[in-house]
Design an enzyme around this catalytic site. Structure first.
Site, PDB file in Angstrom:
ATOM      1  N   HIS A   1      26.251   9.502  14.763  1.00 17.05           N
ATOM      2  CA  HIS A   1      26.583   8.077  14.901  1.00 17.05           C
ATOM      3  C   HIS A   1      27.726   7.762  13.946  1.00 17.05           C
ATOM      4  O   HIS A   1      27.706   8.182  12.797  1.00 17.05           O
ATOM      5  CB  HIS A   1      25.367   7.211  14.587  1.00 17.05           C
ATOM      6  CG  HIS A   1      25.643   5.739  14.766  1.00 17.05           C
ATOM      7  ND1 HIS A   1      25.611   5.129  15.992  1.00 17.05           N
ATOM      8  CD2 HIS A   1      25.979   4.776  13.882  1.00 17.05           C
ATOM      9  CE1 HIS A   1      25.929   3.844  15.862  1.00 17.05           C
ATOM     10  NE2 HIS A   1      26.146   3.608  14.581  1.00 17.05           N
TER      11      HIS A   1
ATOM     12  N   GLY B   1      24.642   0.170  16.849  1.00 19.61           N
ATOM     13  CA  GLY B   1      25.127  -0.268  18.158  1.00 19.61           C
ATOM     14  C   GLY B   1      26.577   0.077  18.398  1.00 19.61           C
ATOM     15  O   GLY B   1      27.108   1.031  17.834  1.00 19.61           O
TER      16      GLY B   1
ATOM     17  N   LEU C   1      16.914   2.924  19.348  1.00 18.71           N
ATOM     18  CA  LEU C   1      18.356   3.202  19.256  1.00 18.71           C
ATOM     19  C   LEU C   1      18.851   3.267  17.803  1.00 18.71           C
ATOM     20  O   LEU C   1      18.636   2.341  17.033  1.00 18.71           O
ATOM     21  CB  LEU C   1      19.132   2.123  20.013  1.00 18.71           C
ATOM     22  CG  LEU C   1      20.653   2.328  20.057  1.00 18.71           C
ATOM     23  CD1 LEU C   1      21.016   3.568  20.823  1.00 18.71           C
ATOM     24  CD2 LEU C   1      21.341   1.106  20.620  1.00 18.71           C
ATOM     25  N   ASP C   2      19.542   4.341  17.455  1.00 22.21           N
ATOM     26  CA  ASP C   2      20.176   4.499  16.142  1.00 22.21           C
ATOM     27  C   ASP C   2      19.172   4.411  15.000  1.00 22.21           C
ATOM     28  O   ASP C   2      19.536   4.090  13.867  1.00 22.21           O
ATOM     29  CB  ASP C   2      21.274   3.442  15.913  1.00 22.21           C
ATOM     30  CG  ASP C   2      22.421   3.604  16.887  1.00 22.21           C
ATOM     31  OD1 ASP C   2      22.571   4.704  17.444  1.00 22.21           O
ATOM     32  OD2 ASP C   2      23.165   2.640  17.076  1.00 22.21           O
ATOM     33  N   ASN C   3      17.906   4.688  15.292  1.00 23.58           N
ATOM     34  CA  ASN C   3      16.898   4.506  14.254  1.00 23.58           C
ATOM     35  C   ASN C   3      16.059   5.756  14.028  1.00 23.58           C
ATOM     36  O   ASN C   3      15.017   5.696  13.395  1.00 23.58           O
ATOM     37  CB  ASN C   3      16.006   3.306  14.597  1.00 23.58           C
ATOM     38  CG  ASN C   3      15.409   2.703  13.353  1.00 23.58           C
ATOM     39  OD1 ASN C   3      15.933   2.888  12.258  1.00 23.58           O
ATOM     40  ND2 ASN C   3      14.291   2.018  13.498  1.00 23.58           N
TER      41      ASN C   3
END
Lengths: 277, 277, 277, 277
Positions: D185, D194, D220-222
């Site tokens: 990311h 995001g 998401l992204d976690n």
């Protein structure tokens, strides 16, 4: 509208910025970014002026007339430079350059790669870049470097990049490419000059290792430094592991140095550099 | 011969550098260092011109006349600024400031330290700096902050430094010290806004923690960032160990931000900063 | 329940972890953290075992019996060590140590500060720490260092910290405090050994400067390195500015090295260190 | 003599190191390196034991019998893993992986690259790696991800690497490759979750940008963070320049995370990782 870069390297005196920017203003050139530096001890003035507008042939002569004969003033075009890359056997720095060449993110084209071994030919040719073998076998250092120089000169490159080229460059070569040969050394100079710096670093038990990109001069590993960086290591690192981790620093440092050189951000000043980031 | 700094913040237009440096030249002022930046999107021009020479009263008005009414132009003296420091209970950032104040390396004097607890009084008084307790007990946020503001205003400081001051600053205070209240937040903003950022960082399992120095605005932890830095952590770090290691980043980041602010290197530009290093 | 640290330094052989942890287990001691390293070339084994439980007098002898006579095994208490700090004129490293001593975050007490000048007495005494002046005037290096040694030995410290102490330590002193004298050198060794490293760095035109904490040995600036770090500089940095920025690296590097030493995380191994982070 | 890695993930209790290393010792296996960590709050024990010797079929069952049914114990071979890489249009992370695949320095083979656009096919095929296009056009997210999953499963990879793959992975895919999908990311999470993190970073005016490699989870992204790093930026950086500089951090962070995963150094522990460096 064009964009060009005005590069000034002259003896310091009052009013230089005013004099140069006045000519720019009178020619209707807009300054996108202006960066200057005075080396106080040597009373030397350096300026990089990034300009936009319609340039005519009188602009540069007028700047020169304002500054006098001693001033070194150049007006360079934005845009891709031409490189020749010298290599030996290691792929990581070359690979990075080829990948950026391929992606169009290098701000230069690699016109050829010249190696003293043939091992990297396959990689280079996968990217449709010419590879030339100039073997050193049976040749003196001077003879070999002369042949490499001849091979390089066919391409008339702006810069020659030593991407882990493990041979010493002769004065003849350096005179042909003064301040235009860029090397990546695998230590944070001036620590660990010479051969096997990772082994030296391991033997000394350092906690950081690094890499240095510099212009090559007649004095080994002692040319003007363009960029350096380091990473942390600890007792778990063997000399081989240092070399492996060091490769990432080497390619990043070379890449950053090249980016600065190719964007005309680097002035050589005695044995130092001024780098306008 | 004096040294002063000319600070220009104005709408961008062609010829600004030329116009300003012309006035400098005509006044016989030598430019030691000139730094400029154009915020392209907003067409805003920022310049920091470090000057040496004999300044007379007509210099600044002439620069202003050249640039027009809208321009924000200031001429500031080199030299020590005055600070008031607000604290709660943690000693590390305050200790660094006091030590640099004591050594004369801060480029400012700490005129007073104000705390909402009394625990740091002893440390402050060892350095012969006045300490004032303004307890928040029994007071609303507004009442307390008003009393702190009154205590601060007695010293007419140039800047107010929140050295781990764990209270929210009210709009009344901020209006009195617009862009002059500097906070150190113990995370790399915008990650971990609000309370207990190290606990948040531990819970999220991050591999880097950091600190942020910023100007305080009405919006919590969202003011213009001046400086940030990070350190690496790993799974061995508890939230407490992160806090302990983070303290070194906090004090260094606050110190660097203050150094830049005190040398008039920082422009505020909307919710961002321009920092001429 | 107590917490202690078992430190093992012995010739490598199969089963060492098993043999040591078996004794721990049979004594009902819980291992909170175990860290080991084998120096492959020298076949040397190092282990730091952080233990919790009720220790009795038979534990350590049993470990020793398991490992044989050659093994160097120690059981140390968690807790504050005792330091004597040697200084000359610079305040920044000393100031950091005093502040942490004051805040109780140092994991050690500073029993005395000894200087060859009197300039730091005022600072030291503000923290209620004894300061002793041992002037070098009119004395040979050996005579002076002998007097310093006598002053140090009155306090029987665990470690002697050279916080920018600008004098060479004699073999007599080092024999009395073998691997217990810690110095902070203001360069990333082995670059810039000797005097005025920032001037050397400026003259060479490097893009990074650093600091090194190391144990002092008879060979100047060549003892086992405990910790190093660097910061970036550029052409704008004079030698003085490098020195100023370097101070922050110096105090941080010394602080981190001391933290590791004081928590018994550092083994000396020839001219290197093993540091269990 | 073989080398294997024993991976233990179990509830913490006294004597675990002793019990495991006893079995190793009795089997004549030499421990080259042993690393352990206890997550104190959850009372969970993790150990990575790098072993050398002649392994027989009774070794692993004996370790398991010692530790009980609840323990998750695995014995893995050193050696190359198999990867499938998912991409969209950006070449830099993929290029790095291909280059290391080509040089044999990746500790894995890339069995295929799957893209939702065709733009990277040419690059991939230059390295003789199969490229498959699975276009998302006209498909729902679930339908498309299902087709990608089918394409991936043909290769039975150990891990799936998202090298700037700009599509969300569905729960169906994640169930098939639990803790085996690694994403890079382009921000230092949890900042700028995001889309368009560099634009977010530019808008916020941060002074550092970064990248995060993590296992992908339904949130998401976690997912659990494996590795992060940052670089400094300043007001001169546009969002595009941040993106360009950020690419170097992205590829380095992904490379380091992959190296750790491929050497079986990473345990997933709730939403965190334990990484034995």
């Amino acid at each position: 509208m064009e964009r060009k870069i005005l590069l000034t390297d002259t003896a310091d005196e009052p009013g230089l910025i005013y004099k140069i920017t006045e000519v720019c203003f009178l020619h209707g050139l807009n300054i996108i970014k202006n960066q200057e530096y005075v080396a106080t001890d040597e009373r030397r003035f350096f300026m990089r002026t990034y300009l936009e507008g319609d340039f005519n042939d009188r602009f540069l002569p007028e700047v020169r007339r304002k500054l006098g004969k001693e001033a070194d003033v150049r007006l360079v075009n934005e845009g891709r430079k031409h490189l020749v890359v010298l290599v030996t056997k290691e792929a990581h720095c070359l690979g990075d350059l080829l990948m950026k060449h391929y992606s169009g993110t290098l701000n230069a084209t690699i016109d050829a790669v010249i190696g003293n071994y043939d091992v990297l030919r396959d990689l280079v040719e996968r990217f449709d870049v010419p590879f030339e073998l100039v073997s050193h076998e049976g040749l003196s250092r001077e003879e070999h470097c002369h042949k490499v120089l001849e091979a390089v000169q066919k391409y008339s490159p702006d810069y020659v990049v030593l991407a882990k080229y493990m041979r010493i460059i002769t004065p003849e070569f350096l005179q042909a490419f003064r301040n235009r040969v860029i090397n990546i050394h695998h230590s944070f100079l001036p620590a660990f000059i010479g051969a096997k710096p990772y082994q030296q670093a391991f033997d000394r038990g350092v906690k950081i290792i690094g890499a240095t990109a510099h212009f090559v001069t007649e004095e080994l590993d002692n040319g003007p430094i363009i960029e350096q960086d380091v990473i942390k290591v600890d007792h778990n690192f063997s000399a081989d592991m240092m070399a492996r981790s060091g490769r990432d620093v080497e390619r990043l440092v070379l890449d950053r140095a090249l980016t600065d050189v190719l964007e005309d951000r680097v002035f050589v000043h005695g044995n130092k550099t001024v780098v306008f980031k």
